[in-house]
Design a protein around this motif. Structure first.
Motif, PDB file in Angstrom:
ATOM      1  N   ARG A 152       0.842  -1.201   0.000  1.00  0.00           N
ATOM      2  CA  ARG A 152       0.000   0.000   0.000  1.00  0.00           C
ATOM      3  C   ARG A 152       0.876   1.250   0.000  1.00  0.00           C
ATOM      4  NH1 ARG A 152      -2.982  -2.034   4.313  1.00  0.00           N
ATOM      5  NH2 ARG A 152      -4.153  -3.658   3.237  1.00  0.00           N
ATOM      6  N   GLN A 153       1.903   1.201   0.835  1.00  0.00           N
ATOM      7  CA  GLN A 153       2.806   2.357   0.931  1.00  0.00           C
ATOM      8  C   GLN A 153       3.547   2.579  -0.398  1.00  0.00           C
ATOM      9  OE1 GLN A 153       5.217   1.952   4.473  1.00  0.00           O
ATOM     10  NE2 GLN A 153       6.467   3.721   3.863  1.00  0.00           N
ATOM     11  N   ALA A 154       3.933   1.474  -1.038  1.00  0.00           N
ATOM     12  CA  ALA A 154       4.619   1.590  -2.328  1.00  0.00           C
ATOM     13  C   ALA A 154       3.686   2.214  -3.369  1.00  0.00           C
ATOM     14  CB  ALA A 154       5.094   0.216  -2.798  1.00  0.00           C
ATOM     15  N   ASP A 155       2.437   1.751  -3.391  1.00  0.00           N
ATOM     16  CA  ASP A 155       1.470   2.279  -4.364  1.00  0.00           C
ATOM     17  C   ASP A 155       1.207   3.760  -4.140  1.00  0.00           C
ATOM     18  OD1 ASP A 155       1.184  -0.030  -5.691  1.00  0.00           O
ATOM     19  OD2 ASP A 155      -0.753  -0.610  -4.818  1.00  0.00           O
ATOM     20  N   ALA A 156       1.216   4.153  -2.872  1.00  0.00           N
ATOM     21  CA  ALA A 156       0.873   5.535  -2.548  1.00  0.00           C
ATOM     22  C   ALA A 156       1.997   6.497  -2.931  1.00  0.00           C
ATOM     23  CB  ALA A 156       0.572   5.663  -1.059  1.00  0.00           C
ATOM     24  N   THR A 157       3.192   5.957  -3.135  1.00  0.00           N
ATOM     25  CA  THR A 157       4.327   6.821  -3.483  1.00  0.00           C
ATOM     26  C   THR A 157       4.495   6.819  -4.993  1.00  0.00           C
ATOM     27  OG1 THR A 157       5.333   6.218  -1.397  1.00  0.00           O
ATOM     28  CG2 THR A 157       6.774   7.236  -3.027  1.00  0.00           C
ATOM     29  N   THR A 158       4.189   7.922  -5.619  1.00  0.00           N
ATOM     30  CA  THR A 158       4.172   7.920  -7.091  1.00  0.00           C
ATOM     31  C   THR A 158       5.288   8.758  -7.708  1.00  0.00           C
ATOM     32  OG1 THR A 158       2.612   9.743  -7.011  1.00  0.00           O
ATOM     33  CG2 THR A 158       1.675   7.533  -7.235  1.00  0.00           C
ATOM     34  N   ASP A 159       6.141   9.336  -6.879  1.00  0.00           N
ATOM     35  CA  ASP A 159       7.189  10.189  -7.457  1.00  0.00           C
ATOM     36  C   ASP A 159       8.557   9.521  -7.486  1.00  0.00           C
ATOM     37  OD1 ASP A 159       7.531  10.141  -4.741  1.00  0.00           O
ATOM     38  OD2 ASP A 159       8.064  12.273  -4.561  1.00  0.00           O
ATOM     39  N   ARG A 160       8.644   8.296  -6.999  1.00  0.00           N
ATOM     40  CA  ARG A 160       9.937   7.597  -7.023  1.00  0.00           C
ATOM     41  C   ARG A 160       9.703   6.094  -6.873  1.00  0.00           C
ATOM     42  NH1 ARG A 160      11.255   8.481  -0.808  1.00  0.00           N
ATOM     43  NH2 ARG A 160       9.122   9.062  -0.357  1.00  0.00           N
ATOM     44  N   PRO A 161      10.684   5.293  -7.275  1.00  0.00           N
ATOM     45  CA  PRO A 161      10.529   3.846  -7.131  1.00  0.00           C
ATOM     46  C   PRO A 161      10.634   3.432  -5.662  1.00  0.00           C
ATOM     47  CG  PRO A 161      12.557   4.384  -8.348  1.00  0.00           C
ATOM     48  CD  PRO A 161      11.948   5.675  -7.909  1.00  0.00           C
ATOM     49  N   THR A 162      10.141   2.220  -5.376  1.00  0.00           N
ATOM     50  CA  THR A 162      10.167   1.696  -4.010  1.00  0.00           C
ATOM     51  C   THR A 162      10.873   0.358  -3.988  1.00  0.00           C
ATOM     52  OG1 THR A 162       8.072   2.754  -3.411  1.00  0.00           O
ATOM     53  CG2 THR A 162       8.718   0.831  -2.112  1.00  0.00           C
ATOM     54  N   VAL A 163      11.683   0.144  -2.960  1.00  0.00           N
ATOM     55  CA  VAL A 163      12.223  -1.192  -2.729  1.00  0.00           C
ATOM     56  C   VAL A 163      11.757  -1.658  -1.357  1.00  0.00           C
ATOM     57  CG1 VAL A 163      14.453  -0.260  -1.894  1.00  0.00           C
ATOM     58  CG2 VAL A 163      14.304  -2.639  -2.630  1.00  0.00           C
ATOM     59  N   ILE A 164      11.256  -2.890  -1.316  1.00  0.00           N
ATOM     60  CA  ILE A 164      10.778  -3.462  -0.051  1.00  0.00           C
ATOM     61  C   ILE A 164      11.726  -4.587   0.356  1.00  0.00           C
ATOM     62  CG2 ILE A 164       8.889  -4.715   1.078  1.00  0.00           C
ATOM     63  CD1 ILE A 164       6.991  -3.416  -1.002  1.00  0.00           C
ATOM     64  N   PHE A 165      12.365  -4.436   1.489  1.00  0.00           N
ATOM     65  CA  PHE A 165      13.192  -5.523   2.019  1.00  0.00           C
ATOM     66  C   PHE A 165      12.303  -6.399   2.883  1.00  0.00           C
ATOM     67  CE2 PHE A 165      16.437  -2.605   0.729  1.00  0.00           C
ATOM     68  CZ  PHE A 165      17.498  -3.411   0.378  1.00  0.00           C
ATOM     69  N   ALA A 166      11.912  -7.540   2.357  1.00  0.00           N
ATOM     70  CA  ALA A 166      11.007  -8.436   3.073  1.00  0.00           C
ATOM     71  C   ALA A 166      11.841  -9.536   3.733  1.00  0.00           C
ATOM     72  CB  ALA A 166       9.998  -9.038   2.108  1.00  0.00           C
ATOM     73  N   TYR A 167      11.926  -9.503   5.039  1.00  0.00           N
ATOM     74  CA  TYR A 167      12.700 -10.524   5.767  1.00  0.00           C
ATOM     75  C   TYR A 167      11.983 -11.867   5.685  1.00  0.00           C
ATOM     76  CZ  TYR A 167      16.018  -7.244   7.846  1.00  0.00           C
ATOM     77  OH  TYR A 167      17.018  -6.330   8.038  1.00  0.00           O
ATOM     78  N   THR A 168      12.742 -12.874   5.281  1.00  0.00           N
ATOM     79  CA  THR A 168      12.143 -14.202   5.096  1.00  0.00           C
ATOM     80  C   THR A 168      13.101 -15.282   5.598  1.00  0.00           C
ATOM     81  OG1 THR A 168      13.122 -14.317   2.895  1.00  0.00           O
ATOM     82  CG2 THR A 168      10.845 -13.533   3.018  1.00  0.00           C
ATOM     83  N   VAL A 169      12.591 -16.496   5.590  1.00  0.00           N
ATOM     84  CA  VAL A 169      13.404 -17.666   5.910  1.00  0.00           C
ATOM     85  C   VAL A 169      13.487 -18.504   4.643  1.00  0.00           C
ATOM     86  CG1 VAL A 169      13.553 -19.772   7.279  1.00  0.00           C
ATOM     87  CG2 VAL A 169      12.627 -17.672   8.294  1.00  0.00           C
ATOM     88  N   LYS A 170      14.698 -18.807   4.203  1.00  0.00           N
ATOM     89  CA  LYS A 170      14.853 -19.599   2.974  1.00  0.00           C
ATOM     90  C   LYS A 170      14.375 -21.026   3.247  1.00  0.00           C
ATOM     91  CE  LYS A 170      18.273 -20.689  -0.576  1.00  0.00           C
ATOM     92  NZ  LYS A 170      19.344 -20.057  -1.347  1.00  0.00           N
ATOM     93  N   GLY A 171      13.461 -21.473   2.415  1.00  0.00           N
ATOM     94  CA  GLY A 171      12.908 -22.812   2.601  1.00  0.00           C
ATOM     95  C   GLY A 171      11.777 -22.823   3.616  1.00  0.00           C
ATOM     96  N   TRP A 172      11.107 -21.698   3.785  1.00  0.00           N
ATOM     97  CA  TRP A 172       9.989 -21.547   4.727  1.00  0.00           C
ATOM     98  C   TRP A 172       9.028 -22.731   4.621  1.00  0.00           C
ATOM     99  CZ3 TRP A 172       8.607 -18.792   8.787  1.00  0.00           C
ATOM    100  CH2 TRP A 172       7.247 -18.637   9.107  1.00  0.00           C
ATOM    101  N   GLY A 173       8.754 -23.354   5.739  1.00  0.00           N
ATOM    102  CA  GLY A 173       7.788 -24.456   5.756  1.00  0.00           C
ATOM    103  C   GLY A 173       8.383 -25.796   5.353  1.00  0.00           C
ATOM    104  N   LEU A 174       9.646 -25.832   5.000  1.00  0.00           N
ATOM    105  CA  LEU A 174      10.271 -27.104   4.620  1.00  0.00           C
ATOM    106  C   LEU A 174      11.190 -27.563   5.753  1.00  0.00           C
ATOM    107  CD1 LEU A 174      11.323 -26.326   0.935  1.00  0.00           C
ATOM    108  CD2 LEU A 174       9.203 -27.351   1.771  1.00  0.00           C
ATOM    109  N   PRO A 175      11.487 -28.858   5.787  1.00  0.00           N
ATOM    110  CA  PRO A 175      12.374 -29.347   6.854  1.00  0.00           C
ATOM    111  C   PRO A 175      13.752 -28.685   6.797  1.00  0.00           C
ATOM    112  CG  PRO A 175      11.399 -31.171   5.628  1.00  0.00           C
ATOM    113  CD  PRO A 175      11.002 -29.935   4.916  1.00  0.00           C
TER     114      PRO A 175
END
Ligand SMILES: Cc1ncc(C[n+]2csc(CCOP(=O)(O)OP(=O)(O)O)c2C)c(N)n1
Ligand SMILES: [Mg+2]
Length: 631
Positions: A152-175
């Motif tokens: 939502r925040q990215a969409d609301a910003t229309t004068d410059r590009p947005t990068v989202i650093f989404a913290y994740t776990v590699k292999g989420w849900g796998l053993p």
């Protein structure tokens, strides 16, 4: 425009070349999502680089959003000792944090709290063993609500590009989640079965589409309809002329200068002009695009005052209608941009005729993006100029030798290397017409030179062969520039030995001079100007391939029969690595001596370098005698 990328991918320099260029600034409809799992292929990335990366994006004018913790942890941080817990996780080395994912219960608690301050210990004291693991792993990238808020925040910003650093776990849900060796880990059958059960899938249903009568199914359908667009309607309703220059100039002219003239002339053709877009990585003027720029202007989202408007040589007038896009010195960005311009018809219903220029040696610097552009079906024209060793007086570093092979070997791109303005004119207009016709695989790479060539031999060939035949052969890849028997009928009468001199581009004058010397020695040397090695090779190859597939005698292409009618040895002459033309001997089934530039980096005058690489007329004569001796 949304792109997802791995975090370790941010180590690739081309990303930073792209975001640093002014041309990409202010793109409010661009969002990048970095899958920030802090793992690459080999390892857990040591010393999280996120801060440095974020500052780099900010410096380039991007909006940076971090989605670090999920709602469970965020709620916990608000409780008593919550801030201590946050500080503890924030400060924890990446490797230690990732190592928690494999643990459960008491083991997990111990590892998590190893060396922790009392506050952090107190914060999780009341959390059961069962709840601790999901809490510790609760990262924002796996929390839909947190991600939606970021979007939502990215969409609301229309004068410059947005990068989202989404913290994740590699292999989420796998053993293997978070395991440093999980990049290519496979699950056992048991593990797959367990996952099927957990996700309520069966072998029979696991590839099913989302049911259409559910909210998710309806949404997917709506998106598919929104994204669907009609295929471009085949061809542009413009006709690119067959040529734009009416006659060859009486003075010697280089293909680079000729290219500039042709592009400028095209900008006077009202039907063609509005589709032309040129671009260059800070070499527009030195590759002769100034004439076009003077007429078409430089693109800028806003009008910018030109402080040198009185300069008669170059008007750098920047405005929203400008048709030249100027880039910084990044050949990677050049090919990334050409790749996109050449897809604008498919992606945005906007046909374009994109033309880029680059110093030929630096084709290699943008090769990755060049390959991707053509792989994705983009269509554009690139002029690599100057090419070869003809810039030798300027120093060894500006020489290109392997680019002819690159051009020939790139699928979807036709490699073209004319020597004369008339041939270049036909070939460039024809290449633009192919793009305008929506022809697939119609990118073209012109390898050009700054060496001025006397145009008289081309005019002589026009008179001898006729306009129609000459144009057809030039487009097919080559024509006989000099016919030894037409020039010296006595050689035919005396049954003189015959040799073919096949030359491309800047070295044609040496081949012609050698032919004259050979005639004086009683040898009939025909000179073939190879305008497109690629087209000749493709013609030969396709006949062979058909023969191989059907186990029959391969067809032999008409163009080779036309331009090499006699079975005679051949010398190939090229201001490029000698191997690029060496196959011609095989195609003709005759002895061949390939001449070219197989070393790198020498400086000197053109004649000194031609001497060094056996490209002088004397060396060509000797090569012809050697080829005859091999017969
Ligand atoms: C240009 C390039 N170099 C190397 C590779 C080999 N490679 C494939 S995935 C990978 C690691 C990528 O890590 P990251 O971007 O963090 O993605 P993740 O696997 O963590 O999601 C590497 C090195 C590649 N695919 N492309
Ligand atoms: Mg990663």
């Amino acid at each position: 425009f949304i792109a997802f990328m791995g975090d370790a991918e941010l180590d690739e320099g081309n990303i930073w070349e792209a975001i640093a260029d002014q041309a990409t600034q202010g793109l409010g409809n661009v969002t990048w999502v970095v899958d920030f799992n802090r793992q690459s292929l080999d390892r857990v990335v040591p010393g999280v680089k996120v801060h440095q990366w974020q500052v780099q994006f900010l410096a380039a004018g991007w909006q940076v959003i971090e989605v670090k913790y999920g709602r469970k942890l965020q709620a916990k941080f608000k409780e008593e000792h919550g801030e201590d817990l946050r500080a503890w996780i924030d400060a924890m080395p990446n490797e230690q944090y990732q190592s928690l994912f494999a643990l459960k219960g008491e083991e997990l608690r111990q590892r998590f709290l190893e060396g922790a301050p009392e506050g952090a210990k107190a914060a999780v004291a009341g959390v059961s063993d069962e709840d601790l693991a999901p809490l510790v792993k609760d990262l924002g990238g796996h929390d839909l609500a947190s991600m939606l808020e970021a979007y939502r925040q990215a969409d609301a910003t229309t004068d410059r590009p947005t990068v989202i650093f989404a913290y994740t776990v590699k292999g989420w849900g796998l053993p293997s989640a978070g395991n440093p060796r999980n990049h290519s880990a496979l699950m056992s059958t048991e593990q797959v079965n367990e996952m099927r059960a957990r996700t309520q899938l069966t072998m029979a249903t696991e590839w099913d589409r989302i049911p259409e009568d559910t909210a998710a199914g309806r949404w997917c359908n709506a998106r598919a309809q929104h994204l669907e667009r009609p295929r471009p309607d085949g061809h542009l309703s413009i006709a690119v002329p067959e040529r734009v220059e009416t006659r060859s100039p009486s003075k010697p002219i280089s293909t680079q200068e000729g290219f500039g003239r042709i592009v400028t002339s095209l900008s006077r053709d009202e039907a063609v002009a509005k589709y032309l877009v040129t671009t260059a990585p800070d070499v527009a003027t030195s590759t002769n695009l100034a004439g076009f720029i003077n007429r078409a202007g430089v693109y800028s989202p806003d009008e910018i005052r030109d402080w040198n408007e009185d300069d008669p040589m170059l008007k750098w007038s920047q405005h929203p209608q400008g048709q030249h896009i100027e880039l910084g010195i990044s050949e990677m960005n050049l090919f990334l941009l050409l790749g996109q311009l050449g897809l604008s018809w498919d992606l945005s219903n906007q046909p374009l005729l994109p033309i880029g220029t680059v110093y030929d040696p630096f084709v290699c610097r943008g090769l990755d993006a060049f390959i991707y552009g053509t792989y994705s079906g983009s269509r554009f024209i690139i002029a690599g100029t100057p090419a070869g060793v003809t810039l030798a007086p300027e120093g060894g570093a500006h020489q290109s030798t392997i680019t002819a092979s690159i051009g020939m070997e790139l699928p979807g791109v036709t490699f073209i290397e004319p020597g004369y303005l008339g041939a270049l004119d036909w070939l460039l207009c024809d290449s633009l017409q192919r793009i305008a016709s929506g022809e697939t695989d119609s990118s073209a790479y012109f390898r050009l030179s700054t060496r001025p060539l006397d145009q008289a031999p081309f005019e002589a060939a026009r008179t001898r062969l006729g306009e129609k035949v000459l144009r057809r052969q030039v487009l097919a890849g080559g024509y006989r520039l000099h016919d030894a028997f037409a020039a010296r009928p006595d050689l035919r009468e005396s049954n003189a030995p015959v040799v073919h001199l096949a030359a491309s581009g800047a070295v044609i004058p040496e081949a012609l001079a050698a032919a004259a010397e050979l005639a004086d020695e009683g040898v009939a040397a025909h000179v073939v100007d190879v305008t497109s090695l690629d087209r000749l090779y493709a013609a030969w190859r396709s006949g062979l391939a058909a023969g191989v597939r059907s186990a029959s005698v391969p067809a032999y292409p008409l163009i080779l029969r036309e331009i090499f009618p006699e079975k005679a040895p051949v010398v190939t002459i090229h201001d490029a690595a000698s191997h690029a033309m060496a196959w011609i001997g095989s195609a003709l089934g005759v002895p061949a001596v390939p001449l070219g530039v197989d070393k790198f980096g020498q400086s000197g005058s053109v004649s000194e370098l031609y001497e060094l690489f056996d490209l002088t007329s004397g060396s060509i004569v000797n090569a012809a005698l050697a080829a005859l001796a091999l017969e």
